[in-house]
Design a protein around this motif. Structure first.
Motif, PDB file in Angstrom:
ATOM      1  N   LYS A 149       0.821  -1.213   0.000  1.00  0.00           N
ATOM      2  CA  LYS A 149       0.000   0.000   0.000  1.00  0.00           C
ATOM      3  C   LYS A 149       0.857   1.265   0.000  1.00  0.00           C
ATOM      4  O   LYS A 149       0.363   2.343  -0.288  1.00  0.00           O
ATOM      5  CB  LYS A 149      -0.898   0.030   1.235  1.00  0.00           C
ATOM      6  N   GLY A 150       2.101   1.122   0.372  1.00  0.00           N
ATOM      7  CA  GLY A 150       2.963   2.295   0.484  1.00  0.00           C
ATOM      8  C   GLY A 150       2.703   3.072   1.756  1.00  0.00           C
ATOM      9  O   GLY A 150       2.997   4.275   1.829  1.00  0.00           O
ATOM     10  N   ASP A 151       2.205   2.424   2.766  1.00  0.00           N
ATOM     11  CA  ASP A 151       1.919   3.046   4.058  1.00  0.00           C
ATOM     12  C   ASP A 151       3.204   3.024   4.898  1.00  0.00           C
ATOM     13  O   ASP A 151       3.347   2.259   5.845  1.00  0.00           O
ATOM     14  CB  ASP A 151       0.786   2.282   4.757  1.00  0.00           C
ATOM     15  N   TRP A 152       4.128   3.909   4.516  1.00  0.00           N
ATOM     16  CA  TRP A 152       5.488   3.851   5.065  1.00  0.00           C
ATOM     17  C   TRP A 152       5.549   4.185   6.554  1.00  0.00           C
ATOM     18  O   TRP A 152       6.409   3.662   7.263  1.00  0.00           O
ATOM     19  CB  TRP A 152       6.410   4.771   4.261  1.00  0.00           C
ATOM     20  N   ILE A 153       4.653   4.998   7.019  1.00  0.00           N
ATOM     21  CA  ILE A 153       4.661   5.336   8.453  1.00  0.00           C
ATOM     22  C   ILE A 153       4.333   4.092   9.280  1.00  0.00           C
ATOM     23  O   ILE A 153       5.027   3.780  10.253  1.00  0.00           O
ATOM     24  CB  ILE A 153       3.667   6.484   8.752  1.00  0.00           C
ATOM     25  N   ASN A 154       3.306   3.365   8.876  1.00  0.00           N
ATOM     26  CA  ASN A 154       2.949   2.149   9.608  1.00  0.00           C
ATOM     27  C   ASN A 154       3.975   1.032   9.412  1.00  0.00           C
ATOM     28  O   ASN A 154       4.168   0.199  10.303  1.00  0.00           O
ATOM     29  CB  ASN A 154       1.547   1.680   9.238  1.00  0.00           C
TER      30      ASN A 154
ATOM     31  N   ARG B 190       7.213   1.572   9.150  1.00  0.00           N
ATOM     32  CA  ARG B 190       8.284   1.916  10.106  1.00  0.00           C
ATOM     33  C   ARG B 190       7.848   1.620  11.542  1.00  0.00           C
ATOM     34  O   ARG B 190       8.652   1.145  12.346  1.00  0.00           O
ATOM     35  CB  ARG B 190       8.664   3.384   9.965  1.00  0.00           C
ATOM     36  N   ASN B 191       6.591   1.898  11.867  1.00  0.00           N
ATOM     37  CA  ASN B 191       6.086   1.565  13.203  1.00  0.00           C
ATOM     38  C   ASN B 191       6.168   0.063  13.455  1.00  0.00           C
ATOM     39  O   ASN B 191       6.517  -0.373  14.558  1.00  0.00           O
ATOM     40  CB  ASN B 191       4.649   2.050  13.379  1.00  0.00           C
ATOM     41  N   PHE B 192       5.868  -0.717  12.436  1.00  0.00           N
ATOM     42  CA  PHE B 192       5.930  -2.174  12.566  1.00  0.00           C
ATOM     43  C   PHE B 192       7.376  -2.642  12.752  1.00  0.00           C
ATOM     44  O   PHE B 192       7.649  -3.517  13.578  1.00  0.00           O
ATOM     45  CB  PHE B 192       5.320  -2.824  11.314  1.00  0.00           C
ATOM     46  N   ILE B 193       8.278  -2.023  11.995  1.00  0.00           N
ATOM     47  CA  ILE B 193       9.701  -2.379  12.104  1.00  0.00           C
ATOM     48  C   ILE B 193      10.231  -2.047  13.494  1.00  0.00           C
ATOM     49  O   ILE B 193      10.901  -2.862  14.130  1.00  0.00           O
ATOM     50  CB  ILE B 193      10.542  -1.627  11.043  1.00  0.00           C
ATOM     51  N   HIS B 194       9.937  -0.849  13.954  1.00  0.00           N
ATOM     52  CA  HIS B 194      10.493  -0.387  15.230  1.00  0.00           C
ATOM     53  C   HIS B 194       9.689  -0.869  16.440  1.00  0.00           C
ATOM     54  O   HIS B 194      10.129  -0.678  17.571  1.00  0.00           O
ATOM     55  CB  HIS B 194      10.600   1.139  15.237  1.00  0.00           C
ATOM     56  N   GLY B 195       8.547  -1.466  16.185  1.00  0.00           N
ATOM     57  CA  GLY B 195       7.725  -1.974  17.284  1.00  0.00           C
ATOM     58  C   GLY B 195       7.813  -3.482  17.399  1.00  0.00           C
ATOM     59  O   GLY B 195       8.747  -4.020  17.995  1.00  0.00           O
ATOM     60  N   PRO B 196       6.849  -4.194  16.813  1.00  0.00           N
ATOM     61  CA  PRO B 196       6.783  -5.643  17.006  1.00  0.00           C
ATOM     62  C   PRO B 196       8.016  -6.422  16.539  1.00  0.00           C
ATOM     63  O   PRO B 196       8.474  -7.316  17.235  1.00  0.00           O
ATOM     64  CB  PRO B 196       5.556  -6.061  16.185  1.00  0.00           C
ATOM     65  N   ILE B 197       8.560  -6.077  15.377  1.00  0.00           N
ATOM     66  CA  ILE B 197       9.703  -6.860  14.891  1.00  0.00           C
ATOM     67  C   ILE B 197      10.937  -6.623  15.757  1.00  0.00           C
ATOM     68  O   ILE B 197      11.689  -7.553  16.041  1.00  0.00           O
ATOM     69  CB  ILE B 197      10.008  -6.552  13.408  1.00  0.00           C
ATOM     70  N   THR B 198      11.140  -5.415  16.212  1.00  0.00           N
ATOM     71  CA  THR B 198      12.280  -5.138  17.088  1.00  0.00           C
ATOM     72  C   THR B 198      12.122  -5.850  18.426  1.00  0.00           C
ATOM     73  O   THR B 198      13.097  -6.377  18.979  1.00  0.00           O
ATOM     74  CB  THR B 198      12.447  -3.622  17.287  1.00  0.00           C
ATOM     75  N   GLU B 199      10.907  -5.916  18.933  1.00  0.00           N
ATOM     76  CA  GLU B 199      10.670  -6.672  20.169  1.00  0.00           C
ATOM     77  C   GLU B 199      10.945  -8.156  19.952  1.00  0.00           C
ATOM     78  O   GLU B 199      11.514  -8.823  20.828  1.00  0.00           O
ATOM     79  CB  GLU B 199       9.235  -6.469  20.648  1.00  0.00           C
TER      80      GLU B 199
END
Length: 153
Positions: free
Chosen positions: A65-70, A72-81
């Motif tokens: 979708k090109g929803d880059w903000i979400n 990045r949130n996914f990268i820095h949130g759940p995947i980083t955890e």
């Protein structure tokens, strides 16, 4: 001279007897196994890791979708955890599996960095490739875990 030879022979016989008696017929060493405490610690993190793994399609959809903000949130949130959880599980793995687990965790980190860069550049092709590689790393890590811990989750 004869007396010295017999004393020398006597000591050689004693030495040979001692050395033979100290030897043992190859004691079988049991392979290392997980303790109950290790399994408990590993099982504490598996549901969180698996939950992130199960959300791979969500990330793929966000990238498409090109929803880059979400993204990045996914990268820095759940995947980083999840990556942190991999780091916490690694010391509880068998010693032979720990180097592999550390390498997988490093590979995951590198894929996340590249995914973040692709997100910043709004490049969906590279982002999709890196997200697939990151989730493949999580799968590899899950394969290292003892079967009893993955069956319980």
């Amino acid at each position: 001279m004869v007396r010295q030879r017999s004393i020398f022979s006597f000591f050689l016989v004693l030495l040979a007897t001692f050395l033979i008696s100290c030897g043992s017929p190859g004691v079988a060493i049991a392979p290392p196994t997980y303790t109950a405490v290790q399994l408990e610690k590993i099982q504490a993190y598996i549901p969180d890791i698996q939950a992130v793994r199960d959300r791979s399609e969500e990330l793929k959809t966000l990238i498409k979708k090109g929803d880059w903000i979400n993204v990045r949130n996914f990268i820095h949130g759940p995947i980083t955890e999840a990556r942190l959880n991999l780091t916490y599980v690694t010391p509880n793995l068998l010693p032979k599996d720990q180097p592999t687990a550390r390498q997988i965790t490093r590979d995951l980190f590198n894929h996340l960095v590249k995914l973040d860069k692709a997100t910043s550049a709004s490049n969906p092709l590279i982002a999709l490739n890196q997200s697939q590689a990151a989730f493949a790393d999580i799968d590899k890590f899950l394969d290292l875990l003892p079967k009893t811990s993955t069956e319980a989750s």
